[in-house]
Write an enzyme that holds these catalytic residues in place. Structure first.
Site, PDB file in Angstrom:
ATOM      1  N   TRP A  97       0.803  -1.218   0.000  1.00  0.00           N
ATOM      2  CA  TRP A  97       0.000   0.000   0.000  1.00  0.00           C
ATOM      3  C   TRP A  97       0.841   1.275   0.000  1.00  0.00           C
ATOM      4  O   TRP A  97       0.306   2.366  -0.135  1.00  0.00           O
ATOM      5  CB  TRP A  97      -0.900   0.022   1.253  1.00  0.00           C
ATOM      6  CG  TRP A  97      -0.157  -0.394   2.505  1.00  0.00           C
ATOM      7  CD1 TRP A  97      -0.153  -1.636   3.069  1.00  0.00           C
ATOM      8  CD2 TRP A  97       0.714   0.405   3.322  1.00  0.00           C
ATOM      9  NE1 TRP A  97       0.668  -1.673   4.177  1.00  0.00           N
ATOM     10  CE2 TRP A  97       1.206  -0.418   4.362  1.00  0.00           C
ATOM     11  CE3 TRP A  97       1.113   1.743   3.289  1.00  0.00           C
ATOM     12  CZ2 TRP A  97       2.093   0.029   5.335  1.00  0.00           C
ATOM     13  CZ3 TRP A  97       1.994   2.199   4.259  1.00  0.00           C
ATOM     14  CH2 TRP A  97       2.466   1.346   5.273  1.00  0.00           C
TER      15      TRP A  97
ATOM     16  N   LYS B 188      -3.394  -7.843  -7.619  1.00  0.00           N
ATOM     17  CA  LYS B 188      -4.089  -7.854  -6.316  1.00  0.00           C
ATOM     18  C   LYS B 188      -3.440  -6.771  -5.459  1.00  0.00           C
ATOM     19  O   LYS B 188      -2.358  -6.951  -4.921  1.00  0.00           O
ATOM     20  CB  LYS B 188      -3.919  -9.234  -5.664  1.00  0.00           C
ATOM     21  CG  LYS B 188      -5.036  -9.663  -4.734  1.00  0.00           C
ATOM     22  CD  LYS B 188      -5.186  -8.918  -3.439  1.00  0.00           C
ATOM     23  CE  LYS B 188      -4.149  -9.140  -2.386  1.00  0.00           C
ATOM     24  NZ  LYS B 188      -4.226  -8.120  -1.313  1.00  0.00           N
TER      25      LYS B 188
ATOM     26  N   SER C  67       6.256  -7.565   2.394  1.00  0.00           N
ATOM     27  CA  SER C  67       7.138  -7.902   3.516  1.00  0.00           C
ATOM     28  C   SER C  67       7.857  -9.226   3.267  1.00  0.00           C
ATOM     29  O   SER C  67       7.387 -10.082   2.505  1.00  0.00           O
ATOM     30  CB  SER C  67       6.311  -8.001   4.798  1.00  0.00           C
ATOM     31  OG  SER C  67       5.363  -9.031   4.660  1.00  0.00           O
TER      32      SER C  67
ATOM     33  N   TYR D 233       3.587 -21.201  -1.680  1.00  0.00           N
ATOM     34  CA  TYR D 233       2.443 -21.384  -2.590  1.00  0.00           C
ATOM     35  C   TYR D 233       2.927 -21.991  -3.909  1.00  0.00           C
ATOM     36  O   TYR D 233       2.293 -22.874  -4.480  1.00  0.00           O
ATOM     37  CB  TYR D 233       1.747 -20.057  -2.895  1.00  0.00           C
ATOM     38  CG  TYR D 233       1.170 -19.311  -1.712  1.00  0.00           C
ATOM     39  CD1 TYR D 233       0.696 -19.976  -0.577  1.00  0.00           C
ATOM     40  CD2 TYR D 233       1.071 -17.919  -1.729  1.00  0.00           C
ATOM     41  CE1 TYR D 233       0.163 -19.266   0.489  1.00  0.00           C
ATOM     42  CE2 TYR D 233       0.532 -17.214  -0.668  1.00  0.00           C
ATOM     43  CZ  TYR D 233       0.086 -17.880   0.449  1.00  0.00           C
ATOM     44  OH  TYR D 233      -0.450 -17.185   1.498  1.00  0.00           O
TER      45      TYR D 233
ATOM     46  N   CYS E  32      10.292   1.004   1.720  1.00  0.00           N
ATOM     47  CA  CYS E  32      11.148  -0.178   1.844  1.00  0.00           C
ATOM     48  C   CYS E  32      12.612   0.229   1.926  1.00  0.00           C
ATOM     49  O   CYS E  32      13.422  -0.404   2.584  1.00  0.00           O
ATOM     50  CB  CYS E  32      10.925  -1.109   0.664  1.00  0.00           C
ATOM     51  SG  CYS E  32      11.082  -0.282  -0.924  1.00  0.00           S
TER      52      CYS E  32
HETATM   53  P1  NAD Z   1       2.538  -7.216   3.240  1.00  0.00           P
HETATM   54  O1  NAD Z   1       3.576  -8.219   2.949  1.00  0.00           O
HETATM   55  O2  NAD Z   1       1.757  -7.334   4.485  1.00  0.00           O
HETATM   56  O3  NAD Z   1       1.438  -7.186   2.059  1.00  0.00           O
HETATM   57  C1  NAD Z   1       1.810  -7.059   0.707  1.00  0.00           C
HETATM   58  C2  NAD Z   1       0.753  -7.702  -0.159  1.00  0.00           C
HETATM   59  O4  NAD Z   1       0.686  -9.100   0.160  1.00  0.00           O
HETATM   60  C3  NAD Z   1      -0.653  -7.145   0.042  1.00  0.00           C
HETATM   61  O5  NAD Z   1      -1.321  -7.087  -1.191  1.00  0.00           O
HETATM   62  C4  NAD Z   1      -1.300  -8.180   0.951  1.00  0.00           C
HETATM   63  O6  NAD Z   1      -2.699  -8.242   0.812  1.00  0.00           O
HETATM   64  C5  NAD Z   1      -0.651  -9.462   0.478  1.00  0.00           C
HETATM   65  N1  NAD Z   1      -0.614 -10.517   1.519  1.00  0.00           N
HETATM   66  C6  NAD Z   1      -0.533 -10.342   2.861  1.00  0.00           C
HETATM   67  N2  NAD Z   1      -0.547 -11.542   3.484  1.00  0.00           N
HETATM   68  C7  NAD Z   1      -0.635 -12.491   2.511  1.00  0.00           C
HETATM   69  C8  NAD Z   1      -0.678 -13.904   2.516  1.00  0.00           C
HETATM   70  N3  NAD Z   1      -0.661 -14.606   3.649  1.00  0.00           N
HETATM   71  N4  NAD Z   1      -0.748 -14.548   1.333  1.00  0.00           N
HETATM   72  C9  NAD Z   1      -0.782 -13.844   0.166  1.00  0.00           C
HETATM   73  N5  NAD Z   1      -0.763 -12.509   0.107  1.00  0.00           N
HETATM   74  C10 NAD Z   1      -0.675 -11.827   1.258  1.00  0.00           C
HETATM   75  O7  NAD Z   1       3.249  -5.789   3.137  1.00  0.00           O
HETATM   76  P2  NAD Z   1       2.625  -4.345   3.329  1.00  0.00           P
HETATM   77  O8  NAD Z   1       2.354  -4.100   4.764  1.00  0.00           O
HETATM   78  O9  NAD Z   1       1.526  -4.139   2.352  1.00  0.00           O
HETATM   79  O10 NAD Z   1       3.872  -3.457   2.840  1.00  0.00           O
HETATM   80  C11 NAD Z   1       4.987  -3.216   3.626  1.00  0.00           C
HETATM   81  C12 NAD Z   1       6.142  -4.127   3.263  1.00  0.00           C
HETATM   82  O11 NAD Z   1       6.424  -4.049   1.876  1.00  0.00           O
HETATM   83  C13 NAD Z   1       7.429  -3.711   3.958  1.00  0.00           C
HETATM   84  O12 NAD Z   1       8.096  -4.835   4.428  1.00  0.00           O
HETATM   85  C14 NAD Z   1       8.215  -3.035   2.844  1.00  0.00           C
HETATM   86  O13 NAD Z   1       9.608  -3.013   3.042  1.00  0.00           O
HETATM   87  C15 NAD Z   1       7.824  -3.854   1.672  1.00  0.00           C
HETATM   88  N6  NAD Z   1       8.069  -3.123   0.423  1.00  0.00           N
HETATM   89  C16 NAD Z   1       9.075  -3.559  -0.390  1.00  0.00           C
HETATM   90  C17 NAD Z   1       9.354  -2.861  -1.562  1.00  0.00           C
HETATM   91  C18 NAD Z   1      10.453  -3.301  -2.510  1.00  0.00           C
HETATM   92  O14 NAD Z   1      10.432  -2.898  -3.664  1.00  0.00           O
HETATM   93  N7  NAD Z   1      11.413  -4.099  -2.080  1.00  0.00           N
HETATM   94  C19 NAD Z   1       8.598  -1.730  -1.894  1.00  0.00           C
HETATM   95  C20 NAD Z   1       7.587  -1.327  -1.029  1.00  0.00           C
HETATM   96  C21 NAD Z   1       7.329  -2.040   0.124  1.00  0.00           C
END
Ligand code: NAD
Length: 496
Positions: free
Chosen positions: A166, A190, A244, A254, A301
């Site tokens: 997000w 998604k 994350s 998966y 990130c």
């Molecule tokens: P998140 O991992 O909680 O969620 C990311 C996406 O995964 C969302 O669409 C979420 O709905 C989905 N998701 C969550 N749990 C899931 C599951 N069990 N199975 C399948 N899909 C699932 O992360 P967040 O809180 O949305 O974002 C923050 C994280 O993203 C931080 O760790 C940040 O560092 C990372 N990030 C990385 C980059 C990069 O380019 N490396 C860029 C931006 C953010």
């Protein structure tokens, strides 16, 4: 440039017509009846309801993408034709720039000026860049045996599942979607449950730009249901994930439990920013360190969340960062003068406050902030926070906070700085401030990070790849390298 004031932006934000349906097969699809509320962290208000997809709705979207890829025109179009559609997407993003910026700000809380100037610019430029690149690629015909002709061609990889977070909902979606489409793939996007609205608008807008039905589908839903269903779907060929590290692990599982789809991971970070005493401009280094950690509420990130500063200049630099933290204008993200907006949700604010508590408990010195603020608004706001005397090994030193919380640690020697920088699980990015060219190259080589910024931070454009090493992931977004995620190499050997 946004050229209207706070009151007018409030009025325009209230008048937005926000989407409330998936975008599947080129049309809005209301879903199976279950929905969830999109809540704005600026004031806790419900913006609207969006569908909460389960496996059946994800299957509908994957089936639409499969059909578009297997028998639709998109992968068979001349690349220049695909490029023209992507350029039209960029054009529509430009036309709707204000509406999209307001939507991003409402759904996830970043200042509207940043949404308009930075997030939307990045999304527009991404579609433009891959639109222009689409017909500039060449395949290989290696010199081989005299009685044979060998061709090595890049084929579109098929149906791509893109799951994004997000914090930059449109930029990060564009970094997946634009190169995947340029390569000739069909996509199911998604978005995060915390920022579903701008992604739905992107889906509609792409169809309006002339993308054939089913080539870009957007389904909203929670990660453990909708995200999981996409990760497990046997008809998804490639899964491109940003989020994350913990959830990245799920996607590898998966894939192992389904069709061994290729998984690309762009994950978390805990980036070090090293300031050496010979930095060309210490004031600029301090100002950039503060800007870097507080930009986008620290929900980056790549946030330079560990400031490693040489002991001889530590006090001066830390004082300057603290002064900047105290002066920063935290406020309504719809106010164009706001510098730091709301954290994405109450739950996330609670987690960030947990890290602040841990910092105090572990004996770090709280120099600025540390408390929630603007409580009367109903929104989720935190003061810009700075800790110094953070011990290597402390939680604040190791764990990603994903909020406006800086950990300052002093060091004495260059080898110590490199060891501190490389400590930990992540390897996304790093900063380095020095006037010595040879130090810059040597330290940059020694740092285990996907990007090293020297005498700057967060700079770059579409020409360079972006991604991490170690537990920050494996994929590369941006640049021509991103196409590797969405294409397969095919060898054709012709006996002459
Ligand atoms: P998140 O991992 O909680 O969620 C990311 C996406 O995964 C969302 O669409 C979420 O709905 C989905 N998701 C969550 N749990 C899931 C599951 N069990 N199975 C399948 N899909 C699932 O992360 P967040 O809180 O949305 O974002 C923050 C994280 O993203 C931080 O760790 C940040 O560092 C990372 N990030 C990385 C980059 C990069 O380019 N490396 C860029 C931006 C953010």
């Amino acid at each position: 440039m946004l050229d209207v004031g706070h009151d007018e932006l409030l009025r325009r934000a209230r008048a937005l017509d926000l989407p409330s349906a998936h975008h599947i097969g080129g049309v809005d699809e209301p879903g199976g009846g279950s929905s969830f509320a999109a809540v704005s962290p600026r004031d806790g208000r419900v913006l609207g309801e969006v569908p909460d997809a389960g496996a059946a709705e994800v299957d509908l979207a994957v089936t639409a993408a499969r059909r578009a890829f297997d028998s639709g025109p998109w992968p068979r179009l001349a690349p220049a034709e695909r490029g023209r559609v992507l350029l039209r997407v960029a054009g529509l993003l430009e036309e709707r720039r204000e509406e999209l910026a307001l939507t991003v700000t409402l759904e996830m809380g970043k200042p509207v000026t940043d949404a308009y100037e930075i997030e939307l610019r990045a999304a527009i430029e991404t579609f433009r860049w891959y639109g222009q690149l689409a017909d500039k690629l060449t395949d290989e015909a290696p010199h081989t045996a005299p009685d044979a002709l060998a061709l090595v061609t890049r084929e579109p990889a098929g149906v791509v599942g893109a799951v994004v977070p997000w914090n930059f909902p449109l930029t990060l979606a564009s970094w997946k979607v634009a190169p995947a489409l340029a390569a000739g793939c069909a996509v199911v996007l998604k978005p995060s449950e915390f920022a579903p609205l701008s992604a739905l608008l992107l889906g509609r807008l792409a169809t309006e730009a002339g993308l054939p039905p089913g080539v870009l589908n957007v389904v909203t839903g929670y990660g453990p249901r909708a995200g999981r269903a996409l990760g497990l779907h046997p008809e998804v060929d490639v899964l491109a994930f940003t989020g994350s590290t913990a959830v990245g692990r799920h996607f590898l599982r998966y894939a192992a439990d389904s069709n061994l789809k290729r998984v690309w991971l762009e994950l978390g970070g805990k980036s070090p920013n090293i300031i050496l005493p010979d930095a060309p401009d210490l004031d600029l280094a301090a100002a950039t360190a503060a800007w870097g950690i507080f930009f986008n509420q620290g929900e980056m990130c790549t946030a330079p969340s560990r400031l490693l500063v040489h002991a001889s200049v530590a006090e001066r630099v830390t004082d300057a960062v603290v002064a900047r933290a105290r002066a920063l204008r935290v406020g309504d993200p719809l106010d164009p003068a706001t510098e730091m907006g709301a954290l994405v949700s109450e739950a996330h604010l609670g987690r960030v406050l947990g890290h602040v508590e841990a910092g105090v408990g572990e004996g770090a010195r709280l120099r600025a902030g540390g408390s929630r603020t603007l409580t009367g608004t109903g929104g989720s706001y935190l003061e810009p926070t700075v800790f110094d005397r953070v011990r290597p090994g402390a939680r604040l030193f190791r764990e990603e906070v994903f909020g406006p919380v800086l950990a300052v640690t002093a060091f004495d020697g260059l080898d110590e700085a490199i060891a501190l920088a490389n400590a930990g699980d992540y390897g996304l990015a790093a900063g380095l401030w020095t006037a010595d060219l040879s130090t810059a190259h040597k330290v940059s080589r020694a740092l285990r990070a996907g990007t090293v910024w020297v005498n700057c931070y967060e700079e770059g454009d579409l020409t360079v790849p972006f991604g991490g090493v170690k537990q920050s992931g494996n994929g590369r977004d941006k640049s021509a390298h991103a196409l590797e995620k969405f294409t397969d190499l095919k060898t054709t050997w012709i006996s002459l």
